[in-house]
Design a protein around this motif. Structure first.
Motif, PDB file in Angstrom:
ATOM      1  N   ILE A  12      98.343 -27.541  64.058  1.00 18.70           N
ATOM      2  CA  ILE A  12      99.448 -28.681  63.794  1.00 18.70           C
ATOM      3  C   ILE A  12     100.533 -28.111  64.558  1.00 18.70           C
ATOM      4  O   ILE A  12     101.135 -27.149  64.447  1.00 18.70           O
ATOM      5  CB  ILE A  12      99.644 -28.728  62.434  1.00 18.70           C
ATOM      6  N   SER A  13     101.018 -28.976  65.662  1.00 13.97           N
ATOM      7  CA  SER A  13     102.138 -28.444  66.591  1.00 13.97           C
ATOM      8  C   SER A  13     103.398 -28.840  66.176  1.00 13.97           C
ATOM      9  O   SER A  13     104.410 -28.097  66.459  1.00 13.97           O
ATOM     10  CB  SER A  13     101.771 -28.833  68.000  1.00 13.97           C
ATOM     11  N   LYS A  14     103.602 -30.099  65.401  1.00 17.50           N
ATOM     12  CA  LYS A  14     104.902 -30.373  64.800  1.00 17.50           C
ATOM     13  C   LYS A  14     104.840 -31.893  63.865  1.00 17.50           C
ATOM     14  O   LYS A  14     103.645 -32.250  63.978  1.00 17.50           O
ATOM     15  CB  LYS A  14     105.875 -30.999  66.079  1.00 17.50           C
ATOM     16  N   THR A  15     105.945 -32.078  63.347  1.00 20.26           N
ATOM     17  CA  THR A  15     105.870 -33.180  62.581  1.00 20.26           C
ATOM     18  C   THR A  15     106.198 -34.392  63.401  1.00 20.26           C
ATOM     19  O   THR A  15     106.612 -34.197  64.483  1.00 20.26           O
ATOM     20  CB  THR A  15     106.914 -32.879  61.178  1.00 20.26           C
ATOM     21  N   VAL A  22     101.625 -35.726  60.936  1.00 21.93           N
ATOM     22  CA  VAL A  22     101.837 -34.511  61.660  1.00 21.93           C
ATOM     23  C   VAL A  22     101.287 -34.678  63.041  1.00 21.93           C
ATOM     24  O   VAL A  22     100.329 -35.601  63.308  1.00 21.93           O
ATOM     25  CB  VAL A  22     101.086 -33.272  60.961  1.00 21.93           C
ATOM     26  N   GLN A  23     101.573 -33.864  64.023  1.00 21.06           N
ATOM     27  CA  GLN A  23     101.046 -33.870  65.372  1.00 21.06           C
ATOM     28  C   GLN A  23     100.015 -32.955  65.430  1.00 21.06           C
ATOM     29  O   GLN A  23     100.377 -31.746  65.259  1.00 21.06           O
ATOM     30  CB  GLN A  23     101.825 -34.003  66.392  1.00 21.06           C
ATOM     31  N   ALA A  77     106.247 -30.025  57.454  1.00 21.73           N
ATOM     32  CA  ALA A  77     106.760 -28.932  58.320  1.00 21.73           C
ATOM     33  C   ALA A  77     106.307 -27.807  57.800  1.00 21.73           C
ATOM     34  O   ALA A  77     105.980 -26.586  58.520  1.00 21.73           O
ATOM     35  CB  ALA A  77     108.227 -28.548  58.027  1.00 21.73           C
ATOM     36  N   VAL A  80     103.253 -27.144  59.952  1.00 22.13           N
ATOM     37  CA  VAL A  80     103.162 -26.855  61.375  1.00 22.13           C
ATOM     38  C   VAL A  80     102.585 -25.262  61.693  1.00 22.13           C
ATOM     39  O   VAL A  80     103.074 -24.384  61.181  1.00 22.13           O
ATOM     40  CB  VAL A  80     104.667 -26.915  61.790  1.00 22.13           C
TER      41      VAL A  80
END
Length: 177
Positions: A12-15, A22-23, A77, A80
């Protein structure tokens, strides 16, 4: 299910947005059909924790997931940086002889001009870049892996011949090599 029953497909790289989406950066070529069970597993404290997927969309090596019970940017978050897992039984089958950069762990590396360097202890995947960790004279050297640098791979003897970028060894070893 146990942790060894899973494999990592990315992290998970970011919100994304304000509603807890999530991204996920995908390290594997994963199709949305792998999520047909509507479950995504996230590694928390070394254990795969299931999250039910409310929505998903894919763009090349990135996927976006809306997860049940993750309804705010603050909740998202907390996820992440965590690995995203799927069961090994869903892992895509590779064709015989197909090799990935991750498979090069344990291979012995020889440079065309500098000679023998050492074994690859680990292969890291960063966005759009694979990097091999090699111990050269008791110093960790990070070698980018790509088609320009790799000159040949001998699968039987587990040897990799490379053309080391000029000056790369000097950065790590000075003039010792």
């Amino acid at each position: 299910m146990k942790a060894e029953d899973f494999f990592s497909i990315g992290y998970i790289s970011k919100t994304q947005g304000l509603k807890g989406e999530v991204q996920v950066y995908l390290e594997e070529d994963i199709l949305d059909s792998y999520f047909s069970k509507n479950t995504l597993f996230v590694e928390l404290n070394g254990k795969p924790i299931p999250y039910f997927i409310e929505n998903m969309r894919f763009q090349k090596s990135v996927a976006y997931f809306g997860l049940e019970d993750v309804n705010s940017i603050e909740e998202a978050a907390k996820l992440v940086g965590k690995k995203v897992l799927i069961p090994k039984k869903l892992r895509p089958k590779r064709k015989t002889g197909e090799l990935t950069y991750k498979d090069l762990t344990g291979y012995f590396v020889t440079d065309e001009t500098k000679g023998d360097l050492g074994k690859i202890s680990e292969v890291f995947e960063y966005p759009k870049q694979f990097v091999a960790s090699i111990s050269v004279n008791d110093t960790e050297v990070l070698l980018p892996l790509n088609e320009d640098i790799i000159k040949s791979i001998d699968v039987k003897s587990k040897k990799l011949t490379v053309s080391m970028p000029e000056g790369l060894l000097d950065i790590y070893l000075g003039n010792l090599f």
